[in-house]
Design a protein around this motif. Sequence first.
Motif, mmCIF file in Angstrom:
data_model
loop_
_atom_site.group_PDB
_atom_site.id
_atom_site.type_symbol
_atom_site.label_atom_id
_atom_site.label_comp_id
_atom_site.label_asym_id
_atom_site.label_seq_id
_atom_site.Cartn_x
_atom_site.Cartn_y
_atom_site.Cartn_z
ATOM 1 N N GLU A 1 0.846 -1.195 0.000
ATOM 2 C CA GLU A 1 0.000 0.000 0.000
ATOM 3 C C GLU A 1 0.879 1.243 0.000
ATOM 4 O O GLU A 1 1.898 1.305 0.682
ATOM 5 C CB GLU A 1 -0.916 -0.002 1.220
ATOM 6 N N ASN A 2 0.482 2.224 -0.789
ATOM 7 C CA ASN A 2 1.189 3.490 -0.988
ATOM 8 C C ASN A 2 2.494 3.335 -1.762
ATOM 9 O O ASN A 2 3.227 4.305 -1.945
ATOM 10 C CB ASN A 2 1.464 4.200 0.347
ATOM 11 N N GLU A 3 2.760 2.127 -2.229
ATOM 12 C CA GLU A 3 3.904 1.906 -3.108
ATOM 13 C C GLU A 3 3.442 1.381 -4.467
ATOM 14 O O GLU A 3 3.909 1.836 -5.510
ATOM 15 C CB GLU A 3 4.881 0.921 -2.478
ATOM 16 N N HIS A 4 2.500 0.429 -4.429
ATOM 17 C CA HIS A 4 1.932 -0.120 -5.657
ATOM 18 C C HIS A 4 0.437 0.182 -5.790
ATOM 19 O O HIS A 4 -0.107 0.143 -6.888
ATOM 20 C CB HIS A 4 2.106 -1.638 -5.720
ATOM 21 N N PHE A 5 -0.217 0.456 -4.667
ATOM 22 C CA PHE A 5 -1.649 0.766 -4.698
ATOM 23 C C PHE A 5 -2.018 1.692 -3.549
ATOM 24 O O PHE A 5 -1.288 1.804 -2.555
ATOM 25 C CB PHE A 5 -2.492 -0.515 -4.647
ATOM 26 N N LYS A 6 -3.125 2.390 -3.732
ATOM 27 C CA LYS A 6 -3.681 3.247 -2.693
ATOM 28 C C LYS A 6 -5.137 2.878 -2.452
ATOM 29 O O LYS A 6 -5.818 2.367 -3.350
ATOM 30 C CB LYS A 6 -3.582 4.730 -3.081
ATOM 31 N N TYR A 7 -5.600 3.183 -1.242
ATOM 32 C CA TYR A 7 -6.953 2.824 -0.827
ATOM 33 C C TYR A 7 -7.683 4.060 -0.317
ATOM 34 O O TYR A 7 -7.143 4.808 0.501
ATOM 35 C CB TYR A 7 -6.891 1.764 0.273
ATOM 36 N N LEU A 8 -8.893 4.277 -0.824
ATOM 37 C CA LEU A 8 -9.725 5.394 -0.365
ATOM 38 C C LEU A 8 -11.099 4.856 0.012
ATOM 39 O O LEU A 8 -11.751 4.179 -0.787
ATOM 40 C CB LEU A 8 -9.878 6.454 -1.461
ATOM 41 N N ALA A 9 -11.528 5.168 1.237
ATOM 42 C CA ALA A 9 -12.820 4.658 1.703
ATOM 43 C C ALA A 9 -13.673 5.764 2.308
ATOM 44 O O ALA A 9 -14.422 5.532 3.241
ATOM 45 C CB ALA A 9 -12.617 3.537 2.720
ATOM 46 N N ASN A 10 -13.545 6.968 1.791
ATOM 47 C CA ASN A 10 -14.386 8.046 2.278
ATOM 48 C C ASN A 10 -14.585 9.068 1.158
ATOM 49 O O ASN A 10 -14.013 8.941 0.078
ATOM 50 C CB ASN A 10 -13.761 8.719 3.511
ATOM 51 N N TYR A 11 -15.400 10.061 1.437
ATOM 52 C CA TYR A 11 -15.705 11.068 0.414
ATOM 53 C C TYR A 11 -14.466 11.898 0.105
ATOM 54 O O TYR A 11 -13.646 12.188 0.978
ATOM 55 C CB TYR A 11 -16.833 11.983 0.889
ATOM 56 N N ILE A 12 -14.337 12.273 -1.157
ATOM 57 C CA ILE A 12 -13.238 13.131 -1.578
ATOM 58 C C ILE A 12 -13.781 14.179 -2.542
ATOM 59 O O ILE A 12 -14.664 13.901 -3.353
ATOM 60 C CB ILE A 12 -12.116 12.297 -2.245
#
Length: 224
Positions: free
Chosen positions: A47-58
């Motif tokens: 995570e944060n090297e090959h992929f990112k995760y978002l679980a809230n409003y942006i």
Amino acid sequence: MTQHDLIRKLILDLANGSSNSLVIIGSAGLGKTETAFEVLKGLNYKENEHFKYLANYITPRGFIELLREINKLKPPRILILDDIEQTLKNPQTISLLKGGLWEADGKRRIIWRTNREKIEFEFQGKVIIILNYINSQNPFVKSLIDRSSFYEIKLTNQEIGQLILERAKKPYEGISAPKREEIARYLFQVGNGSKKFSLRLLPIAFNYFKSSPHHWQQLISTRL
């Protein structure tokens, strides 16, 4: 092949370059997000090297910066958008997501123009979108499904119970294997007829046992 196995295969296909986007839909607590992380970490992606995760409003402007961050990651540059039903109600964010996923003249362009700034770049990442439900009134969601790999997971309570029994075999913070099985079987018994029955109940039940070993059954019943 189980439904989770199918999801794993679709994520592997995405990571290997067969598509730019994957949409996974299903009720909360069916293991969608957990499966995604399991597959990516099984490929030694960080995570944060090959992929990112978002679980809230942006906000739309924040989304632009997030897409720029994805471009800076190591391949396969995956963005996981989880539980973003509210975000998909914003037409500006929808427009940006379209630009990032749908090619125009061989490029996926992100374009943002206001009186104050002009931003344009090519998005090079991939997106996994995890939703709890389909908004049938949103034409973008329909077109997104048409243009993406797509899977809708549906599990019966019986299937959820079997998965809970399997997961209870794994060690959990000092709880013995016989006790984990007892807790899982109790969950299966009392939750089988509940609409709230989900995989999320197992760690909750384990923590109830740890905090109140003589009353965990009653505490579990309050969640169903």
